[in-house]
Design a protein around this motif. Sequence first.
Motif, PDB file in Angstrom:
ATOM      1  N   LEU A 115       0.820  -1.209   0.000  1.00  0.00           N
ATOM      2  CA  LEU A 115       0.000   0.000   0.000  1.00  0.00           C
ATOM      3  C   LEU A 115       0.855   1.260   0.000  1.00  0.00           C
ATOM      4  N   ASP A 116       1.999   1.223   0.671  1.00  0.00           N
ATOM      5  CA  ASP A 116       2.897   2.377   0.612  1.00  0.00           C
ATOM      6  C   ASP A 116       3.391   2.597  -0.817  1.00  0.00           C
ATOM      7  N   TYR A 117       3.744   1.513  -1.493  1.00  0.00           N
ATOM      8  CA  TYR A 117       4.218   1.628  -2.877  1.00  0.00           C
ATOM      9  C   TYR A 117       3.135   2.216  -3.776  1.00  0.00           C
ATOM     10  N   VAL A 118       1.912   1.698  -3.662  1.00  0.00           N
ATOM     11  CA  VAL A 118       0.824   2.189  -4.512  1.00  0.00           C
ATOM     12  C   VAL A 118       0.519   3.651  -4.185  1.00  0.00           C
ATOM     13  N   ALA A 119       0.497   4.003  -2.915  1.00  0.00           N
ATOM     14  CA  ALA A 119       0.233   5.393  -2.534  1.00  0.00           C
ATOM     15  C   ALA A 119       1.313   6.327  -3.098  1.00  0.00           C
ATOM     16  N   GLU A 120       2.571   5.911  -3.007  1.00  0.00           N
ATOM     17  CA  GLU A 120       3.662   6.741  -3.542  1.00  0.00           C
ATOM     18  C   GLU A 120       3.533   6.914  -5.055  1.00  0.00           C
ATOM     19  N   ARG A 121       3.206   5.833  -5.765  1.00  0.00           N
ATOM     20  CA  ARG A 121       3.069   5.912  -7.221  1.00  0.00           C
ATOM     21  C   ARG A 121       1.871   6.771  -7.612  1.00  0.00           C
ATOM     22  N   PHE A 122       0.725   6.578  -6.947  1.00  0.00           N
ATOM     23  CA  PHE A 122      -0.448   7.400  -7.233  1.00  0.00           C
ATOM     24  C   PHE A 122      -0.144   8.874  -6.967  1.00  0.00           C
ATOM     25  N   ALA A 123       0.474   9.160  -5.830  1.00  0.00           N
ATOM     26  CA  ALA A 123       0.770  10.555  -5.471  1.00  0.00           C
ATOM     27  C   ALA A 123       1.703  11.193  -6.498  1.00  0.00           C
ATOM     28  N   ALA A 124       2.718  10.454  -6.941  1.00  0.00           N
ATOM     29  CA  ALA A 124       3.662  11.003  -7.922  1.00  0.00           C
ATOM     30  C   ALA A 124       2.963  11.291  -9.244  1.00  0.00           C
ATOM     31  N   ILE A 125       2.114  10.364  -9.687  1.00  0.00           N
ATOM     32  CA  ILE A 125       1.394  10.554 -10.951  1.00  0.00           C
ATOM     33  C   ILE A 125       0.440  11.739 -10.852  1.00  0.00           C
ATOM     34  N   ILE A 126      -0.261  11.859  -9.728  1.00  0.00           N
ATOM     35  CA  ILE A 126      -1.202  12.967  -9.538  1.00  0.00           C
ATOM     36  C   ILE A 126      -0.472  14.300  -9.520  1.00  0.00           C
ATOM     37  N   ARG A 127       0.671  14.349  -8.835  1.00  0.00           N
ATOM     38  CA  ARG A 127       1.441  15.595  -8.788  1.00  0.00           C
ATOM     39  C   ARG A 127       1.928  16.006 -10.180  1.00  0.00           C
ATOM     40  N   GLU A 128       2.367  15.032 -10.967  1.00  0.00           N
ATOM     41  CA  GLU A 128       2.951  15.351 -12.273  1.00  0.00           C
ATOM     42  C   GLU A 128       1.898  15.559 -13.355  1.00  0.00           C
ATOM     43  N   HIS A 129       0.820  14.767 -13.331  1.00  0.00           N
ATOM     44  CA  HIS A 129      -0.123  14.775 -14.450  1.00  0.00           C
ATOM     45  C   HIS A 129      -1.540  15.212 -14.061  1.00  0.00           C
ATOM     46  N   GLY A 130      -1.794  15.397 -12.782  1.00  0.00           N
ATOM     47  CA  GLY A 130      -3.123  15.780 -12.333  1.00  0.00           C
ATOM     48  C   GLY A 130      -3.958  14.588 -11.920  1.00  0.00           C
ATOM     49  N   PRO A 131      -5.042  14.825 -11.177  1.00  0.00           N
ATOM     50  CA  PRO A 131      -5.854  13.720 -10.639  1.00  0.00           C
ATOM     51  C   PRO A 131      -6.527  12.867 -11.705  1.00  0.00           C
ATOM     52  N   ASP A 132      -6.779  13.422 -12.895  1.00  0.00           N
ATOM     53  CA  ASP A 132      -7.452  12.638 -13.924  1.00  0.00           C
ATOM     54  C   ASP A 132      -6.514  11.665 -14.631  1.00  0.00           C
ATOM     55  N   ALA A 133      -5.273  11.600 -14.190  1.00  0.00           N
ATOM     56  CA  ALA A 133      -4.331  10.624 -14.742  1.00  0.00           C
ATOM     57  C   ALA A 133      -4.427   9.275 -14.033  1.00  0.00           C
ATOM     58  N   VAL A 134      -5.336   9.170 -13.040  1.00  0.00           N
ATOM     59  CA  VAL A 134      -5.574   7.892 -12.369  1.00  0.00           C
ATOM     60  C   VAL A 134      -7.061   7.553 -12.496  1.00  0.00           C
ATOM     61  N   ALA A 135      -7.378   6.276 -12.351  1.00  0.00           N
ATOM     62  CA  ALA A 135      -8.774   5.832 -12.491  1.00  0.00           C
ATOM     63  C   ALA A 135      -9.012   4.604 -11.625  1.00  0.00           C
ATOM     64  N   PHE A 136     -10.283   4.404 -11.275  1.00  0.00           N
ATOM     65  CA  PHE A 136     -10.712   3.225 -10.526  1.00  0.00           C
ATOM     66  C   PHE A 136     -11.790   2.517 -11.342  1.00  0.00           C
ATOM     67  N   TYR A 137     -11.626   1.225 -11.514  1.00  0.00           N
ATOM     68  CA  TYR A 137     -12.628   0.421 -12.227  1.00  0.00           C
ATOM     69  C   TYR A 137     -13.081  -0.669 -11.271  1.00  0.00           C
ATOM     70  N   ILE A 138     -14.326  -0.532 -10.790  1.00  0.00           N
ATOM     71  CA  ILE A 138     -14.791  -1.384  -9.689  1.00  0.00           C
ATOM     72  C   ILE A 138     -15.974  -2.237 -10.146  1.00  0.00           C
ATOM     73  N   SER A 139     -16.794  -2.751  -9.227  1.00  0.00           N
ATOM     74  CA  SER A 139     -17.649  -3.882  -9.563  1.00  0.00           C
ATOM     75  C   SER A 139     -19.008  -3.860  -8.888  1.00  0.00           C
ATOM     76  N   GLY A 140     -20.017  -4.326  -9.619  1.00  0.00           N
ATOM     77  CA  GLY A 140     -21.354  -4.518  -9.074  1.00  0.00           C
ATOM     78  C   GLY A 140     -21.447  -5.681  -8.115  1.00  0.00           C
ATOM     79  N   GLN A 141     -20.318  -6.357  -7.869  1.00  0.00           N
ATOM     80  CA  GLN A 141     -20.284  -7.436  -6.883  1.00  0.00           C
ATOM     81  C   GLN A 141     -19.711  -6.971  -5.544  1.00  0.00           C
ATOM     82  N   LEU A 142     -19.279  -5.717  -5.486  1.00  0.00           N
ATOM     83  CA  LEU A 142     -18.885  -5.140  -4.205  1.00  0.00           C
ATOM     84  C   LEU A 142     -20.129  -4.857  -3.361  1.00  0.00           C
TER      85      LEU A 142
END
Length: 911
Positions: A88-115
């Motif tokens: 989770l630390d690795y994913v948080a660091e990667r997400f934060a770096a991408i958001i800082r460099e490219h903005g929040p719309d550079a990440v996405a979540f694809y989830i499920s009707g089974q949640l």
Amino acid sequence: MSAIPIQAKEVKSTCCYCGVGCGVLIQTEQGRITGVRGDPDHPANFGRLCTKGSTLHLSTRPEARLLYPELRRNRTDVRQRASWDESLDYVAERFAAIIREHGPDAVAFYISGQLLTEDYYVFNKLAKGLIGTNNVDTNSRLCMSSAVSGYKATLGADAPPACYEDIDHAACLFIAGSNTAYAHPILYRRIEDAKAKNPEMKIIVVDPRLTDTAQSADLHLAILPGTDVALFNGMLHVMLWEGLLDMAYINAHTEGFEALKNTVREYTPKMVADICGIKEADIITASKWFGAGPTLSMYCQGLNQSTSGTDKNAALINLHLATGQIGKPGAGPFSLTGQPNAMGGREVGGMANLLSGHRDLANPEHRAEVAKLWGIESVPEQPGKTAVEIFKAIGDGSIKAVWIACTNPAQSMPDLSSVLAALDKAELVVLQEAFQGTETTSYADVILPASSWGEKEGTVTNSERRITHLNPAVTPPVEARHDWEIATDFALRLGRLLDTTKDAAKLFPYTRPEHIFNEHRETTRGRDLDITGISYGLLDESGPQLWPFPEGSDTGVKRLYTDGIFQKENGKAQFVNTIYKSTAEKTDARHPLHLTTGRLRDQWHGMSRTGTVAQLFNHAEEPIISMNLGDMKRRSIEAGSLVKVSNKRGSLILRAQPSDEMMPAQTFIPMHWGSQFMNCLGSNALMPSAFDKTSKQPELKHAAIKIEKVELPWQMMVMRVCHDLHLLQNIRTLLKHFDYASCGLYGRGDGMVILRASHNVTPDDGIIQQLDEMLGMTEGMPMLNYNDSKRGISKRILVENKQVTGVRLIGEILAAEWLREVMTQGEFTEQLHLWALAPLSTPPTGNGSRGKIICNCVDVAENTIVDNIARGADLITLKNKLKCGTECGSCVPELNRLIKLHAPAISKFND
């Protein structure tokens, strides 16, 4: 002194498959799920379960599960086991770096009707509330978004107005684009019961195929694929001429009728019959039955999965508004939900265009309301990308990182080759998943093991707006964690890294699911789905409840719009001026056949769960393409021949079978089979990525294809007792080495692995040697071995403790079905010994196949049923004698079909 046995416990929950929302009682012993039965008190099913639901406990084998986080920091690396903190630390660091460099719309979540609803709520808040992107969408986009947009366009809100009880009050049941007998079996049992109590009830089925549902109908409208809007407009035309409209209702409660009336004047029965390929008389009959009412319409993916999905839904709802068939017992447009909690996901706004409490992202007031509820300055107004758009954006590089939870887009998305290329290009793919071996797994940089059915607490909402509280029966295995818990933990880590004034600890204070539910509940206050009167305690004490259920109420609302007031600004429903448009892809000289897709009776989605249960393969053992017999004869294709199915997006090699369900120039492939069970991507590789402009739902139901016969002279059939699913998982790695290959399970209990393979030339010896090692068919094992290199025939029979536990046939596989029955029975015989060591290919005389399993519950095969029918057995006799159809009832439509086909003719003359 002997130990006192620990008593089994039962815990209330629901089935995790379709949107019927059947209640189940999970049976546990010593922390393990050991059984399941239907909950007799749950109002969705009253104790009934279908074949999938009744075998849920068999899907909990630990070797099928992801148990530890896994991580790779570079694409060239192999994922390694990691700790939760490291992952989770690795994913948080990667997400934060991408958001800082490219903005929040550079990440996405694809989830499920089974949640669960609580899981959905946290993901939605994580994306829109903390990160500041609306790029959160769900696989519900692939199944329910056109139903949503159809309801909103006409009635003003995403709220099915009817309930299951209306089946019992309907005089006409109009089923469109749904093989309910297969896709929603327990709901179909209720339809059968209603028809038995009221034989005068008319059932109309609109479907290009003569499905089990259609065969039981009073009228089957076998329209050409994609022509639903023309049919519905034509029915409205007839109703106009026949005086079947409720003009008082139209004038008092609707608007927009005049424009629609002018449009449908052109849709004469003759014109519609030509477009749809059906009889004028049948259009008129359907219109009269519908108009007489009360009429309940039920519809699913045949309407939704289309580039005209919103218009198809709206055109059907137009018929209800025009005849006043809404807000009354037995009447209303009722969309059947495809997944167990697609409804709950929509309630919390877990899609790219929605916000909590049925709010619209495009509405500034709604955004302000949600921002206030969440305690943040604003919710982003930039529209988020929907399912197809997310993967296109990953492909073009504008989305750098994607978090996928509880879904398998590498099997389920259309135009799969482009989706796989996008996943391969992504900078970071995070997969939060419970099961091993899904197609998406190989693209994941980070694996986060999630809890699954029977382990989770939270709520789900079924097709009739009924909320159920799920209680956990056991704890998640090893290091698996709950979905909401994973998302919350990640949000707290990410919040510390983002340059933001938002306090993640205040946004995500949750320590148990009830905290999340209570917050979600408050977002619904005053909305159409107000559930402020519902709590976990109420659901536990009083059972599942329908919404709306506002604070101070004693019960939920069965039927909506009984007062004729709709969720539009002026309170009036809106007729949508629908115009027929053809499918996104048309047949032509190069691709002359229509391909349609749909569900099997006993499988579910991409088979990550059902594919671990041997019993669920018995009814359909391998992927096939169903064809019209005339189309097969014109192409010199025999039953069981291998064919290449192709178009500009991809190709598959499948076995072809004639089917009386198929009209000329139409074919059908089940949606479930993907590259984990065959050596190609599955039907979705052929489907276009074109989608409805309003709902953004792709046209997963139709493509244009061509079919060519394929000659693959080398053949192999493998069967091996499967005490451990790792055997199946290992064999899957070999599928790519054959021109045609399919693998799965068969039997009962642990069952057996079955591998079927064909190739143009003899495969490399190393592949066969590797397979034999996997099967345990090596030197020193108790095995009968026959080889005829000149004829290219090899037979290996593994015998352990006088039981046949493995078979491998190469060259000639004529005896495969007989040997499968021998393995099922288990006992080794002298007859088998003689056959195994002789140059014989066919089974010994008198040892034929039982045929396919029709009744999975009590293991009754087709040939046994047909033999009894030939001797005069009717349905009651079959049930009494063979017990088929007496458990879940899913096989009853097929039993009736076999009776029609094989019942002895009654002589017209009597002595």
